[in-house]
Scaffold this motif. Structure first.
Motif, PDB file in Angstrom:
ATOM      1  N   VAL B  12       0.825  -1.190   0.000  1.00  0.00           N
ATOM      2  CA  VAL B  12       0.000   0.000   0.000  1.00  0.00           C
ATOM      3  C   VAL B  12       0.868   1.251   0.000  1.00  0.00           C
ATOM      4  O   VAL B  12       0.600   2.216  -0.694  1.00  0.00           O
ATOM      5  CB  VAL B  12      -0.927   0.034   1.226  1.00  0.00           C
ATOM      6  CG1 VAL B  12      -1.790   1.271   1.204  1.00  0.00           C
ATOM      7  CG2 VAL B  12      -1.767  -1.219   1.264  1.00  0.00           C
ATOM      8  N   VAL B  13       1.913   1.210   0.783  1.00  0.00           N
ATOM      9  CA  VAL B  13       2.771   2.385   0.907  1.00  0.00           C
ATOM     10  C   VAL B  13       4.226   2.018   0.651  1.00  0.00           C
ATOM     11  O   VAL B  13       4.994   1.817   1.556  1.00  0.00           O
ATOM     12  CB  VAL B  13       2.664   2.996   2.314  1.00  0.00           C
ATOM     13  CG1 VAL B  13       1.370   3.758   2.446  1.00  0.00           C
ATOM     14  CG2 VAL B  13       2.781   1.910   3.348  1.00  0.00           C
ATOM     15  N   ASN B  14       4.589   1.944  -0.594  1.00  0.00           N
ATOM     16  CA  ASN B  14       5.949   1.551  -0.905  1.00  0.00           C
ATOM     17  C   ASN B  14       6.895   2.745  -0.908  1.00  0.00           C
ATOM     18  O   ASN B  14       8.105   2.597  -0.886  1.00  0.00           O
ATOM     19  CB  ASN B  14       6.002   0.854  -2.268  1.00  0.00           C
ATOM     20  CG  ASN B  14       7.244   0.005  -2.392  1.00  0.00           C
ATOM     21  OD1 ASN B  14       8.289   0.374  -1.870  1.00  0.00           O
ATOM     22  ND2 ASN B  14       7.145  -1.122  -3.068  1.00  0.00           N
ATOM     23  N   ALA B  15       6.349   3.944  -0.933  1.00  0.00           N
ATOM     24  CA  ALA B  15       7.203   5.127  -0.957  1.00  0.00           C
ATOM     25  C   ALA B  15       8.202   5.074  -2.103  1.00  0.00           C
ATOM     26  O   ALA B  15       9.396   4.902  -1.918  1.00  0.00           O
ATOM     27  CB  ALA B  15       7.949   5.260   0.364  1.00  0.00           C
ATOM     28  N   HIS B  16       7.669   5.233  -3.290  1.00  0.00           N
ATOM     29  CA  HIS B  16       8.508   5.121  -4.466  1.00  0.00           C
ATOM     30  C   HIS B  16       9.578   6.183  -4.551  1.00  0.00           C
ATOM     31  O   HIS B  16      10.699   5.940  -4.897  1.00  0.00           O
ATOM     32  CB  HIS B  16       7.639   5.191  -5.724  1.00  0.00           C
ATOM     33  CG  HIS B  16       7.332   3.829  -6.222  1.00  0.00           C
ATOM     34  ND1 HIS B  16       8.287   2.998  -6.719  1.00  0.00           N
ATOM     35  CD2 HIS B  16       6.180   3.153  -6.289  1.00  0.00           C
ATOM     36  CE1 HIS B  16       7.729   1.870  -7.070  1.00  0.00           C
ATOM     37  NE2 HIS B  16       6.445   1.928  -6.813  1.00  0.00           N
ATOM     38  N   ALA B  17       9.186   7.394  -4.329  1.00  0.00           N
ATOM     39  CA  ALA B  17      10.138   8.507  -4.351  1.00  0.00           C
ATOM     40  C   ALA B  17      10.634   8.807  -5.766  1.00  0.00           C
ATOM     41  O   ALA B  17      10.553   9.941  -6.227  1.00  0.00           O
ATOM     42  CB  ALA B  17      11.322   8.222  -3.449  1.00  0.00           C
ATOM     43  N   CYS B  18      11.109   7.798  -6.472  1.00  0.00           N
ATOM     44  CA  CYS B  18      11.680   8.038  -7.792  1.00  0.00           C
ATOM     45  C   CYS B  18      10.625   7.949  -8.888  1.00  0.00           C
ATOM     46  O   CYS B  18      10.038   6.900  -9.103  1.00  0.00           O
ATOM     47  CB  CYS B  18      12.775   7.026  -8.066  1.00  0.00           C
ATOM     48  SG  CYS B  18      13.483   7.206  -9.691  1.00  0.00           S
ATOM     49  N   PRO B  19      10.398   9.055  -9.576  1.00  0.00           N
ATOM     50  CA  PRO B  19       9.376   9.090 -10.616  1.00  0.00           C
ATOM     51  C   PRO B  19       9.707   8.153 -11.772  1.00  0.00           C
ATOM     52  O   PRO B  19       8.811   7.600 -12.400  1.00  0.00           O
ATOM     53  CB  PRO B  19       9.401  10.540 -11.081  1.00  0.00           C
ATOM     54  CG  PRO B  19      10.737  11.058 -10.684  1.00  0.00           C
ATOM     55  CD  PRO B  19      11.112  10.327  -9.450  1.00  0.00           C
ATOM     56  N   VAL B  20      10.979   7.987 -12.019  1.00  0.00           N
ATOM     57  CA  VAL B  20      11.397   7.110 -13.099  1.00  0.00           C
ATOM     58  C   VAL B  20      10.870   5.702 -12.877  1.00  0.00           C
ATOM     59  O   VAL B  20      10.249   5.102 -13.741  1.00  0.00           O
ATOM     60  CB  VAL B  20      12.940   7.057 -13.203  1.00  0.00           C
ATOM     61  CG1 VAL B  20      13.357   5.968 -14.141  1.00  0.00           C
ATOM     62  CG2 VAL B  20      13.479   8.393 -13.663  1.00  0.00           C
ATOM     63  N   ARG B  21      11.104   5.215 -11.701  1.00  0.00           N
ATOM     64  CA  ARG B  21      10.659   3.861 -11.387  1.00  0.00           C
ATOM     65  C   ARG B  21       9.143   3.767 -11.361  1.00  0.00           C
ATOM     66  O   ARG B  21       8.561   2.741 -11.676  1.00  0.00           O
ATOM     67  CB  ARG B  21      11.209   3.423 -10.032  1.00  0.00           C
ATOM     68  CG  ARG B  21      12.650   3.043 -10.102  1.00  0.00           C
ATOM     69  CD  ARG B  21      12.913   1.660  -9.566  1.00  0.00           C
ATOM     70  NE  ARG B  21      11.975   0.663 -10.048  1.00  0.00           N
ATOM     71  CZ  ARG B  21      12.072   0.032 -11.210  1.00  0.00           C
ATOM     72  NH1 ARG B  21      13.041   0.302 -12.050  1.00  0.00           N
ATOM     73  NH2 ARG B  21      11.194  -0.873 -11.541  1.00  0.00           N
ATOM     74  N   GLU B  22       8.537   4.822 -10.995  1.00  0.00           N
ATOM     75  CA  GLU B  22       7.085   4.823 -10.900  1.00  0.00           C
ATOM     76  C   GLU B  22       6.445   4.439 -12.234  1.00  0.00           C
ATOM     77  O   GLU B  22       5.503   3.660 -12.272  1.00  0.00           O
ATOM     78  CB  GLU B  22       6.607   6.212 -10.489  1.00  0.00           C
ATOM     79  CG  GLU B  22       5.740   6.214  -9.263  1.00  0.00           C
ATOM     80  CD  GLU B  22       5.405   7.626  -8.844  1.00  0.00           C
ATOM     81  OE1 GLU B  22       4.228   7.957  -8.797  1.00  0.00           O
ATOM     82  OE2 GLU B  22       6.345   8.399  -8.599  1.00  0.00           O
ATOM     83  N   VAL B  23       6.954   4.983 -13.303  1.00  0.00           N
ATOM     84  CA  VAL B  23       6.432   4.632 -14.618  1.00  0.00           C
ATOM     85  C   VAL B  23       6.709   3.201 -14.927  1.00  0.00           C
ATOM     86  O   VAL B  23       5.814   2.431 -15.269  1.00  0.00           O
ATOM     87  CB  VAL B  23       7.164   5.357 -15.770  1.00  0.00           C
ATOM     88  CG1 VAL B  23       6.234   5.570 -16.927  1.00  0.00           C
ATOM     89  CG2 VAL B  23       7.894   6.548 -15.309  1.00  0.00           C
TER      90      VAL B  23
END
Lengths: 133, 133
Positions: B12-23
């Motif tokens: 639920v809350v992985n805290a991606h932080a990096c927009p690159v990885r998000e995509v």
DNA sequence: CGGAATCCTTGTAGATACTG
DNA sequence: CAGTATCTACAAGGATTCCG
């Protein structure tokens, strides 16, 4: 088989067939893209990459770099100095790839919020139990 | 935890932080892109996807479709007929994504051979043992 | 037809420790 | 500094079976 996993992709003939997957497999790893991005500004050293990419382990950095080198996406240049100095640089092909990746990240930034909301909405509708805990 | 893996992304809350990885996380799966491509031409049924995408299992198709739906990339429309008919369609956001993906596959096709040769060269130089078996 | 539930096998990656 | 080696954990994916 037998052959312990040394880290380098072991499969010799996977018979990909699908060109779509062929690309993505090259970029699919958890770190490949970030390395490509970090190295896009010119030659960069191992340690610089390690510090620049948050959360990457030394092992995964070395591993991913080797695979990128194997695919002809980065060059590895060893300067025989003391202490040793190794620089990685994108090949022209990788620079091209990097440019198309920028479109992707651009899409990501533009639609990041949309996706987040879609998720929230979906989750709210499909697992309401989690809301009233 | 406990909660057996039902297939839907549990975190639920992985805290991606990096927009690159998000995509990329959204497209990283083994099948996401192929589904996006297959559905790009308009509404398509579950079974059509299953037949159109070589090698996909029913499970992964359902799973990936659900995650795409969750992210707001595809819509799922159930036609209450007998037998049931369910159609999937890309959302506008996904259409945009699909277009940028085309650049990627284009890059792939143009440089497919380059990469293959780079690999062969690398492997030849780094594990000659495998050549004279 | 369009899934869901279950079980099991793998790849991918993390932590840690050691080396030229 | 720039890596290897080893061991382990987890999550993605495959195969199979059952259901509305």
């Amino acid at each position: 088989m037998s052959q312990r996993n040394t880290g380098v992709t072991t499969q010799v003939v996977n018979a990909h067939a699908c060109p779509v997957r062929e690309v993505l497999d090259r970029v699919a790893g958890k770190w490949s893209v970030q390395i490509l991005v970090a190295a896009a500004h010119g030659p960069i050293r191992f340690t610089e990459l390690e510090r620049g990419i948050e959360g990457i382990s030394r092992r995964m950095l070395a591993l991913t770099l080797r695979n990128l080198e194997r695919d002809g996406l980065v060059t590895r240049t060893v300067h025989p100095t003391v202490p040793p100095k190794v620089e990685y640089e994108l090949t022209p092909v990788a620079v091209e790839l990097h440019e198309t990746l920028l479109r992707l990240t651009d899409w990501a930034e533009r639609n990041r919020e949309y996706v987040a909301k879609a998720r929230a909405a979906y989750d709210a509708e499909h697992q309401p139990e989690l809301l009233d805990a």
